[in-house]
Design a protein around this motif. Structure first.
Motif, PDB file in Angstrom:
ATOM      1  N   GLU A 130       0.811  -1.321   0.074  1.00  0.00           N
ATOM      2  CA  GLU A 130       0.098   0.015  -0.063  1.00  0.00           C
ATOM      3  C   GLU A 130       0.841   1.169   0.088  1.00  0.00           C
ATOM      4  OE1 GLU A 130      -3.390  -0.189   0.088  1.00  0.00           O
ATOM      5  OE2 GLU A 130      -3.136  -2.329  -0.051  1.00  0.00           O
ATOM      6  N   GLY A 131       0.686   2.088  -1.053  1.00  0.00           N
ATOM      7  CA  GLY A 131       1.388   3.377  -1.148  1.00  0.00           C
ATOM      8  C   GLY A 131       2.589   3.413  -1.824  1.00  0.00           C
ATOM      9  N   MET A 132       3.874   4.226  -1.338  1.00  0.00           N
ATOM     10  CA  MET A 132       5.067   4.117  -1.962  1.00  0.00           C
ATOM     11  C   MET A 132       5.988   4.348  -0.989  1.00  0.00           C
ATOM     12  SD  MET A 132       4.139   7.149  -4.950  1.00  0.00           S
ATOM     13  CE  MET A 132       2.921   8.143  -3.955  1.00  0.00           C
ATOM     14  N   HIS A 133       7.033   3.996  -1.438  1.00  0.00           N
ATOM     15  CA  HIS A 133       8.534   4.110  -0.558  1.00  0.00           C
ATOM     16  C   HIS A 133       8.597   5.750  -0.421  1.00  0.00           C
ATOM     17  CE1 HIS A 133      12.742   4.653   0.218  1.00  0.00           C
ATOM     18  NE2 HIS A 133      12.687   3.222   0.402  1.00  0.00           N
ATOM     19  N   PRO A 134       9.187   6.308   0.425  1.00  0.00           N
ATOM     20  CA  PRO A 134       9.304   7.511   0.778  1.00  0.00           C
ATOM     21  C   PRO A 134       9.996   8.347  -0.530  1.00  0.00           C
ATOM     22  CG  PRO A 134       9.898   6.459   2.799  1.00  0.00           C
ATOM     23  CD  PRO A 134       9.548   5.453   1.625  1.00  0.00           C
ATOM     24  N   MET A 135      11.206   7.731  -0.977  1.00  0.00           N
ATOM     25  CA  MET A 135      11.613   8.073  -2.090  1.00  0.00           C
ATOM     26  C   MET A 135      10.671   8.428  -3.314  1.00  0.00           C
ATOM     27  SD  MET A 135      14.441   9.473  -3.052  1.00  0.00           S
ATOM     28  CE  MET A 135      15.921   9.216  -2.109  1.00  0.00           C
ATOM     29  N   GLN A 136       9.987   7.412  -3.448  1.00  0.00           N
ATOM     30  CA  GLN A 136       8.804   7.494  -4.527  1.00  0.00           C
ATOM     31  C   GLN A 136       7.670   8.494  -4.375  1.00  0.00           C
ATOM     32  OE1 GLN A 136       7.701   3.323  -4.180  1.00  0.00           O
ATOM     33  NE2 GLN A 136       8.524   2.845  -6.149  1.00  0.00           N
ATOM     34  N   ALA A 137       7.731   8.556  -3.012  1.00  0.00           N
ATOM     35  CA  ALA A 137       6.644   9.856  -2.648  1.00  0.00           C
ATOM     36  C   ALA A 137       7.242  10.985  -2.906  1.00  0.00           C
ATOM     37  CB  ALA A 137       6.123   9.643  -1.310  1.00  0.00           C
ATOM     38  N   ALA A 138       8.696  11.079  -2.649  1.00  0.00           N
ATOM     39  CA  ALA A 138       9.220  12.741  -2.799  1.00  0.00           C
ATOM     40  C   ALA A 138       9.422  12.784  -4.288  1.00  0.00           C
ATOM     41  CB  ALA A 138      10.728  12.601  -1.990  1.00  0.00           C
ATOM     42  N   LEU A 184      20.873   8.246 -16.928  1.00  0.00           N
ATOM     43  CA  LEU A 184      20.637   9.316 -17.935  1.00  0.00           C
ATOM     44  C   LEU A 184      19.282   9.297 -18.540  1.00  0.00           C
ATOM     45  CD1 LEU A 184      23.545   8.269 -20.285  1.00  0.00           C
ATOM     46  CD2 LEU A 184      23.844  10.024 -18.323  1.00  0.00           C
ATOM     47  N   CYS A 185      18.806  10.507 -18.652  1.00  0.00           N
ATOM     48  CA  CYS A 185      17.552  10.711 -19.321  1.00  0.00           C
ATOM     49  C   CYS A 185      17.981  11.907 -20.494  1.00  0.00           C
ATOM     50  CB  CYS A 185      16.592  11.408 -18.337  1.00  0.00           C
ATOM     51  SG  CYS A 185      15.057  12.151 -18.970  1.00  0.00           S
ATOM     52  N   ARG A 186      17.364  11.590 -21.700  1.00  0.00           N
ATOM     53  CA  ARG A 186      17.795  12.529 -22.814  1.00  0.00           C
ATOM     54  C   ARG A 186      16.435  13.397 -22.993  1.00  0.00           C
ATOM     55  NH1 ARG A 186      20.679   9.022 -27.411  1.00  0.00           N
ATOM     56  NH2 ARG A 186      22.413   8.418 -26.352  1.00  0.00           N
ATOM     57  N   CYS A 187      15.460  13.114 -22.028  1.00  0.00           N
ATOM     58  CA  CYS A 187      14.125  13.905 -22.451  1.00  0.00           C
ATOM     59  C   CYS A 187      14.093  15.327 -21.526  1.00  0.00           C
ATOM     60  CB  CYS A 187      13.075  12.929 -22.019  1.00  0.00           C
ATOM     61  SG  CYS A 187      13.192  11.419 -22.901  1.00  0.00           S
ATOM     62  N   THR A 188      14.385  15.341 -20.459  1.00  0.00           N
ATOM     63  CA  THR A 188      14.112  16.350 -19.797  1.00  0.00           C
ATOM     64  C   THR A 188      15.261  17.027 -18.823  1.00  0.00           C
ATOM     65  OG1 THR A 188      13.404  15.157 -17.644  1.00  0.00           O
ATOM     66  CG2 THR A 188      11.650  15.766 -19.378  1.00  0.00           C
ATOM     67  N   GLY A 189      15.080  17.761 -17.823  1.00  0.00           N
ATOM     68  CA  GLY A 189      16.229  17.937 -16.879  1.00  0.00           C
ATOM     69  C   GLY A 189      16.155  17.063 -15.587  1.00  0.00           C
ATOM     70  N   TYR A 190      17.087  17.473 -14.662  1.00  0.00           N
ATOM     71  CA  TYR A 190      17.240  16.914 -13.409  1.00  0.00           C
ATOM     72  C   TYR A 190      16.961  17.624 -12.219  1.00  0.00           C
ATOM     73  CZ  TYR A 190      19.771  13.607 -16.302  1.00  0.00           C
ATOM     74  OH  TYR A 190      20.290  12.742 -17.523  1.00  0.00           O
ATOM     75  N   HIS A 191      16.607  18.769 -12.506  1.00  0.00           N
ATOM     76  CA  HIS A 191      16.175  19.706 -11.361  1.00  0.00           C
ATOM     77  C   HIS A 191      15.251  19.299 -10.232  1.00  0.00           C
ATOM     78  CE1 HIS A 191      16.018  23.576  -9.144  1.00  0.00           C
ATOM     79  NE2 HIS A 191      14.744  23.457  -9.321  1.00  0.00           N
ATOM     80  N   ASN A 192      14.260  18.777 -11.009  1.00  0.00           N
ATOM     81  CA  ASN A 192      13.084  18.181 -10.014  1.00  0.00           C
ATOM     82  C   ASN A 192      13.524  16.986  -9.328  1.00  0.00           C
ATOM     83  OD1 ASN A 192      11.726  20.474 -10.470  1.00  0.00           O
ATOM     84  ND2 ASN A 192      10.332  19.595 -11.810  1.00  0.00           N
ATOM     85  N   ILE A 193      14.412  15.821  -9.877  1.00  0.00           N
ATOM     86  CA  ILE A 193      14.907  14.818  -9.000  1.00  0.00           C
ATOM     87  C   ILE A 193      15.824  15.404  -8.200  1.00  0.00           C
ATOM     88  CG2 ILE A 193      16.526  12.950  -9.650  1.00  0.00           C
ATOM     89  CD1 ILE A 193      15.247  12.879 -12.659  1.00  0.00           C
ATOM     90  N   VAL A 194      16.563  16.260  -8.398  1.00  0.00           N
ATOM     91  CA  VAL A 194      17.530  16.540  -7.027  1.00  0.00           C
ATOM     92  C   VAL A 194      16.661  17.217  -6.086  1.00  0.00           C
ATOM     93  CG1 VAL A 194      19.251  17.986  -6.653  1.00  0.00           C
ATOM     94  CG2 VAL A 194      19.590  17.104  -8.675  1.00  0.00           C
ATOM     95  N   ARG A 195      15.526  18.147  -6.393  1.00  0.00           N
ATOM     96  CA  ARG A 195      14.642  18.453  -5.304  1.00  0.00           C
ATOM     97  C   ARG A 195      14.123  17.353  -4.629  1.00  0.00           C
ATOM     98  NH1 ARG A 195      10.269  20.922  -7.616  1.00  0.00           N
ATOM     99  NH2 ARG A 195       9.493  21.389  -5.401  1.00  0.00           N
ATOM    100  N   ALA A 196      13.716  16.370  -5.202  1.00  0.00           N
ATOM    101  CA  ALA A 196      13.071  15.013  -4.549  1.00  0.00           C
ATOM    102  C   ALA A 196      13.930  14.466  -3.691  1.00  0.00           C
ATOM    103  CB  ALA A 196      12.384  14.094  -5.790  1.00  0.00           C
ATOM    104  N   VAL A 197      15.372  14.192  -4.355  1.00  0.00           N
ATOM    105  CA  VAL A 197      16.254  13.528  -3.194  1.00  0.00           C
ATOM    106  C   VAL A 197      16.600  14.168  -2.062  1.00  0.00           C
ATOM    107  CG1 VAL A 197      18.548  12.532  -3.206  1.00  0.00           C
ATOM    108  CG2 VAL A 197      17.228  11.966  -5.371  1.00  0.00           C
TER     109      VAL A 197
END
Ligand code: FES
Length: 108
Positions: A34-42, A85-98
């Protein structure tokens, strides 16, 4: 990317025989019934979710990173995730999530 004995490993870079006796955890393995891991939620909360190809690797690498470097800086997070690697978008929101997940003391 999977966790082998708690460390993020690119599954394509190891042989199955090397995993004998090791504990291997996939993205499905870190997700509660049920739900998500905290990293997934972030990732969700910070709009860090991207496609189904790169996101699982980002999440698995990010969990390892935060577990071993709970006070990582923005730069350290970017360096820690540089193999994903992701060729589609940026990493800004991923860093925010981490960073957000690290504030929640992410665990496996
Ligand atoms: Fe996944 Fe670009 S969004 S590879």
């Amino acid at each position: 990317t999977v966790h082998v004995d708690g460390r993020a490993v690119k599954s394509c870079n190891v042989l199955a025989v090397q995993m004998a006796g090791a504990e291997v955890t996939t993205i499905e393995g870190i997700t509660p019934a049920e739900g998500m891991h905290p990293m997934q939620a972030a990732f969700k909360a910070c709009h860090g979710l991207q496609c189904g190809f790169c996101t699982p690797g980002m999440v698995m690498s990010a969990i390892d990173l935060v577990q071993h470097h709970p006070h990582a800086t923005d730069t350290q997070i970017r360096e820690g995730l540089e193999g994903n690697l992701c060729r589609c978008t940026g990493y800004h929101n991923i860093v925010r999530a981490v960073l957000a997940a690290a504030g929640d003391e992410v665990s496996a």
